[in-house]
Design an enzyme around this catalytic site. Structure first.
Site, PDB file in Angstrom:
ATOM      1  N   TRP A   8     115.896 -75.133  97.127  1.00  0.00           N
ATOM      2  CA  TRP A   8     115.731 -75.565  95.739  1.00  0.00           C
ATOM      3  C   TRP A   8     115.673 -74.264  94.952  1.00  0.00           C
ATOM      4  CZ3 TRP A   8     115.449 -79.648  92.441  1.00  0.00           C
ATOM      5  CH2 TRP A   8     114.748 -79.503  91.263  1.00  0.00           C
TER       6      TRP A   8
ATOM      7  N   LYS B 211     106.551 -94.299  78.921  1.00  0.00           N
ATOM      8  CA  LYS B 211     106.186 -94.426  80.342  1.00  0.00           C
ATOM      9  C   LYS B 211     105.934 -95.890  80.671  1.00  0.00           C
ATOM     10  CE  LYS B 211     107.198 -91.529  81.634  1.00  0.00           C
ATOM     11  NZ  LYS B 211     107.681 -90.233  81.258  1.00  0.00           N
TER      12      LYS B 211
ATOM     13  N   GLU C  54     109.219 -98.167  80.501  1.00  0.00           N
ATOM     14  CA  GLU C  54     110.285 -97.927  81.476  1.00  0.00           C
ATOM     15  C   GLU C  54     109.913 -98.335  82.896  1.00  0.00           C
ATOM     16  OE1 GLU C  54     111.520 -93.828  82.007  1.00  0.00           O
ATOM     17  OE2 GLU C  54     109.480 -93.124  81.758  1.00  0.00           O
TER      18      GLU C  54
ATOM     19  N   LYS D  18     117.795 -91.146  87.483  1.00  0.00           N
ATOM     20  CA  LYS D  18     117.006 -89.925  87.300  1.00  0.00           C
ATOM     21  C   LYS D  18     117.732 -88.930  86.416  1.00  0.00           C
ATOM     22  CE  LYS D  18     113.509 -87.270  87.808  1.00  0.00           C
ATOM     23  NZ  LYS D  18     112.440 -87.596  86.858  1.00  0.00           N
TER      24      LYS D  18
ATOM     25  N   ARG E 225     112.457 -84.020  99.522  1.00  0.00           N
ATOM     26  CA  ARG E 225     111.762 -83.006  98.724  1.00  0.00           C
ATOM     27  C   ARG E 225     112.628 -82.478  97.583  1.00  0.00           C
ATOM     28  NH1 ARG E 225     108.001 -79.977 102.378  1.00  0.00           N
ATOM     29  NH2 ARG E 225     108.479 -78.144 101.173  1.00  0.00           N
TER      30      ARG E 225
ATOM     31  N   CYS F 125     111.995 -76.210  98.679  1.00  0.00           N
ATOM     32  CA  CYS F 125     112.716 -75.755  99.872  1.00  0.00           C
ATOM     33  C   CYS F 125     112.084 -76.292 101.152  1.00  0.00           C
ATOM     34  CB  CYS F 125     112.693 -74.242  99.934  1.00  0.00           C
ATOM     35  SG  CYS F 125     113.307 -73.465  98.455  1.00  0.00           S
TER      36      CYS F 125
ATOM     37  N   ASN G  79     110.629 -69.840 102.454  1.00  0.00           N
ATOM     38  CA  ASN G  79     110.112 -70.581 101.292  1.00  0.00           C
ATOM     39  C   ASN G  79     109.087 -69.693 100.612  1.00  0.00           C
ATOM     40  OD1 ASN G  79     111.557 -72.736 102.141  1.00  0.00           O
ATOM     41  ND2 ASN G  79     109.806 -73.959 102.817  1.00  0.00           N
ATOM     42  N   GLY G  80     109.025 -69.748  99.298  1.00  0.00           N
ATOM     43  CA  GLY G  80     108.027 -68.949  98.586  1.00  0.00           C
ATOM     44  C   GLY G  80     108.708 -67.977  97.638  1.00  0.00           C
TER      45      GLY G  80
ATOM     46  N   HIS H 104     101.617 -99.228  57.219  1.00  0.00           N
ATOM     47  CA  HIS H 104     102.884 -99.397  56.503  1.00  0.00           C
ATOM     48  C   HIS H 104     103.778-100.444  57.159  1.00  0.00           C
ATOM     49  CE1 HIS H 104     101.838 -96.099  53.888  1.00  0.00           C
ATOM     50  NE2 HIS H 104     101.542 -95.371  54.957  1.00  0.00           N
TER      51      HIS H 104
ATOM     52  N   GLU I 141     105.233 -90.802  74.189  1.00  0.00           N
ATOM     53  CA  GLU I 141     105.466 -90.613  75.622  1.00  0.00           C
ATOM     54  C   GLU I 141     104.732 -91.689  76.435  1.00  0.00           C
ATOM     55  OE1 GLU I 141     107.455 -89.217  77.441  1.00  0.00           O
ATOM     56  OE2 GLU I 141     106.532 -88.886  79.378  1.00  0.00           O
TER      57      GLU I 141
HETATM   58  C1  F6R Z   1     111.578 -90.801  81.035  1.00  0.00           C
HETATM   59  C2  F6R Z   1     112.642 -89.936  81.479  1.00  0.00           C
HETATM   60  C3  F6R Z   1     113.850 -89.815  80.628  1.00  0.00           C
HETATM   61  C4  F6R Z   1     114.347 -88.351  80.623  1.00  0.00           C
HETATM   62  C5  F6R Z   1     115.671 -88.240  79.848  1.00  0.00           C
HETATM   63  C6  F6R Z   1     116.130 -86.817  79.745  1.00  0.00           C
HETATM   64  O1  F6R Z   1     110.500 -90.820  81.936  1.00  0.00           O
HETATM   65  O2  F6R Z   1     112.564 -89.353  82.519  1.00  0.00           O
HETATM   66  O3  F6R Z   1     113.608 -90.257  79.336  1.00  0.00           O
HETATM   67  O4  F6R Z   1     113.371 -87.566  80.036  1.00  0.00           O
HETATM   68  O5  F6R Z   1     116.653 -89.015  80.490  1.00  0.00           O
HETATM   69  O6  F6R Z   1     116.317 -86.265  81.002  1.00  0.00           O
HETATM   70  P1  F6R Z   1     116.406 -84.706  81.225  1.00  0.00           P
HETATM   71  O7  F6R Z   1     115.083 -84.122  80.871  1.00  0.00           O
HETATM   72  O8  F6R Z   1     116.735 -84.554  82.683  1.00  0.00           O
HETATM   73  O9  F6R Z   1     117.495 -84.195  80.326  1.00  0.00           O
END
Ligand code: F6R
Length: 599
Positions: free
Chosen positions: A74, A476, A479, A594, A27, A2, A100-101, A495, A472
């Protein structure tokens, strides 16, 4: 998170407020609103979605006023809609607040006000502040605010206006708030970036301070009413530096925010050794748990499987949401389907959820974005409280998903009459400090990143709870650095994939000490014998692996259940630094969004 902006002065108030809100957009927020003190009284506009929507409602130029407050929300209590958006007003429209809070004694205060005849219209904890101030306003406006704050337990960054008063009151406890000092005009904001277009002279409020802000001056008091002398700072940072809090990228900032995200996720959920979650689950009829998710959230689901099976003895399956939705899954009313999603909008996860519901399964969401589509569709949920994640690569959301899954596992164990292990509860408390220790490794990891920045492929290996961490880490890296990376359970190497190993194939081992440590050591020897270069994440006390390689990242020890979190952080740093050294804007990597709202 927020954001707050307040203004008193000769400029067009709505333009200043809307401009400030736009500066706070980075934010993350889901709704916004503003209140202006005009000759007709307090005039309020609110909108869900972008500031542009609010701007349309305010219209251009006709709204005259002397001062105003505005907010980007938020959601934490109640979904994002216009009623829950700030500012909140008391029933008579005399007092408007932005907050906020989190108010921890919200339910007690709500009961108290309701009994006194006040009508609470929103689902937020913030609204009660407006009613309390109006109730206590009997002469002095600042005193009414101070009196209301005496009753509040929790955190606040607060700005308040009153229909008859030519001043804004600001107060802080735990949530940042600054005053921006102008010539014949004053600003209040949760974040310097909101006022930097107008002034660089800033006063930072400390906890339990209350500022009375007028057009030509301000005074600051503590909550006992004593005057406080404040230092005025001259801000030299650029806006871009401030939005990223001085970090070069959002991803780096979000990696560093993980201790705070853990604290927020645990808040109120672990008390006196007990796990507190409000979930309505009948364990007697629960036959199986199925977790569905995508990408990073799918990796946290894999860790969740280990945690849930170990603590509950309930069988757990994990599926990609995109596979689950189309394979006519065998789920029914005796299954609990858990969906995990940072955004709460991922199309595949949403479709999987609908499929599970159609088959009669119970559904539970682990979601970061309050009020998102998935959060609204699930029967029950545990919010993640990572705060907004802006960098495309998920970092802090992963960490808090794992925490939520552990809390769920311990909660179900508790429901079965078994106490959580004391060491885990203790380690949850110290986890933020342990993560901070790992954060100190950023520069060391950058040195390693320099060494491997030109490699074309890299394999990540881990076992047990650290196998999903290997997946993971590989995700990271690929990507955001565009280097091909694969994660495997370490023992699977022999294997097939071991055929790939030569001097050009670095292998990243997650080799912290757990039940499979000796086996991991053997897997390392196998790689070394084939000329592969080893990078290893090890416990800082470990002496044996240092003999096998110089490429070492040392991390502190915590319970095995929490090691995936500790071990994921160096992976995030490694990917970040490689990408940065390659000059890639990892906050917006190519081809990625995102939130993936398409199939
Ligand atoms: C990788 C990443 C993606 C998300 C995936 C699912 O860093 O961010 O692999 O994890 O697209 O997204 P959500 O969690 O928003 O359903």
């Amino acid at each position: 998170m927020c954001g707050i902006i307040g203004y008193i002065g000769p400029r067009d108030v709505s333009s200043v407020l809307l401009g400030g809100l736009k500066r706070l957009e980075y934010r993350g927020y889901d709704s916004a609103g503003l209140t202006i003190k005009s000759p007709e009284g307090l005039v309020t506009f609110k909108a869900v979605g972008k500031i542009a929507e609010l701007e349309k409602k305010v219209g251009g130029g006709n709204l005259k006023g002397d001062l105003g407050i505005a907010h980007t929300r938020w959601a934490t209590h109640g979904e994002p809609n216009e009623i829950n958006a700030h500012p909140h007003l008391d029933a008579k429209g005399e007092v408007a607040i932005v907050h906020n809070g989190i108010i921890e004694n919200y339910y007690a205060l709500k009961d108290f006000l309701t009994k006194e005849g006040f009508k609470i219209v929103s689902d937020t904890d913030s609204e009660i502040i407006a009613h309390l101030i109006q109730k206590f306003h009997n002469g002095s406006f600042p005193e009414a605010v101070a009196k209301a704050l005496e009753l509040i337990e929790g955190t606040f960054g607060l700005a308040v206006i009153q229909r008859e008063e030519n001043k804004i009151i600001a107060a802080r406890r735990g949530s940042p708030l600054v005053l921006g000092l102008g010539e014949g005009e004053m600003f209040i904001a949760s974040d310097v970036s909101a006022v930097l277009d107008y002034t660089k002279k800033i006063v930072y409020l400390n906890d339990d301070e209350l500022a009375i802000v007028e057009r030509d001056g301000y005074s600051v008091k503590n909550l006992k009413g004593e005057e406080v002398n404040k230092k005025v700072y001259e801000i030299k940072w650029t806006l871009d530096q401030i939005e990223k809090k001085g970090f070069k990228h959002f991803m780096l900032k979000e990696i560093f925010e993980q201790p705070e995200a853990v604290i927020n996720t645990l808040r109120g959920r672990v008390k006196e050794g007990k796990i507190k979650l409000s979930l309505d689950l009948d364990l007697n009829s629960l036959r199986r748990i199925v977790i569905v998710a995508c990408g990073t959230s799918w990796h946290s689901a894999l860790i969740g499987k280990y945690l849930l099976e170990k603590n509950t003895d309930i069988p757990v399956e994990v599926d990609y949401a995109s596979e689950f939705r189309y394979r006519d899954p065998l789920v029914n009313k005796n299954d609990l389907v858990i969906v995990i999603s940072q955004s709460g909008e991922t199309a595949d996860t949403l479709a999987a959820l609908k499929e599970a519901k159609a088959k009669g399964a119970k559904t539970l969401g682990i979601i970061n974005v309050v009020g998102s589509t998935i959060a609204r569709e699930v029967e029950m949920g545990i919010y993640s409280h990572a705060g907004p994640e802006i960098g495309v690569a998920s970092t802090k959301a992963f960490t808090v998903q794992v925490i939520d899954l552990l809390l769920l596992a311990l909660f179900l164990r508790q429901e079965k009459g078994l106490k959580p292990e004391k060491t885990i509860i203790n380690d949850l408390e110290v986890l933020p400090e342990k993560i901070k220790e790992v954060l100190k490794q950023s520069d060391n990891i950058r040195k390693l990143a320099k060494k491997f920045v030109n490699c074309k492929n890299i394999i990540y290996l881990g076992r047990g709870l650290n196998f999903p961490v290997a997946l993971e880490g590989a995700l990271k890296l690929k990507e955001i650095s565009y280097i091909h990376a694969e994660g495997y359970p370490a023992a699977e190497m022999k294997h097939g994939p071991i055929a790939l190993v030569d001097k050009n194939m670095p292998v990243m081992f997650i080799a912290t000490q757990d039940g499979t440590y000796e086996k991991i050591l053997s897997n390392m020897e196998e790689i070394k014998a084939r000329g592969g270069e080893i990078i290893a994440i090890i416990n800082k006390e470990d002496k044996r692996i240092s003999r096998l390689t110089d490429n070492i990242i040392k991390v502190p020890s915590v319970s095995n259940e929490l090691m995936p979190i500790i071990n994921a952080v160096p992976m995030q740093f490694f990917a970040y630094h490689v990408a940065d050294l390659k000059g890639i804007d990892m906050d917006k990597p190519r081809n990625l969004a995102k939130s993936v709202t398409v199939e």
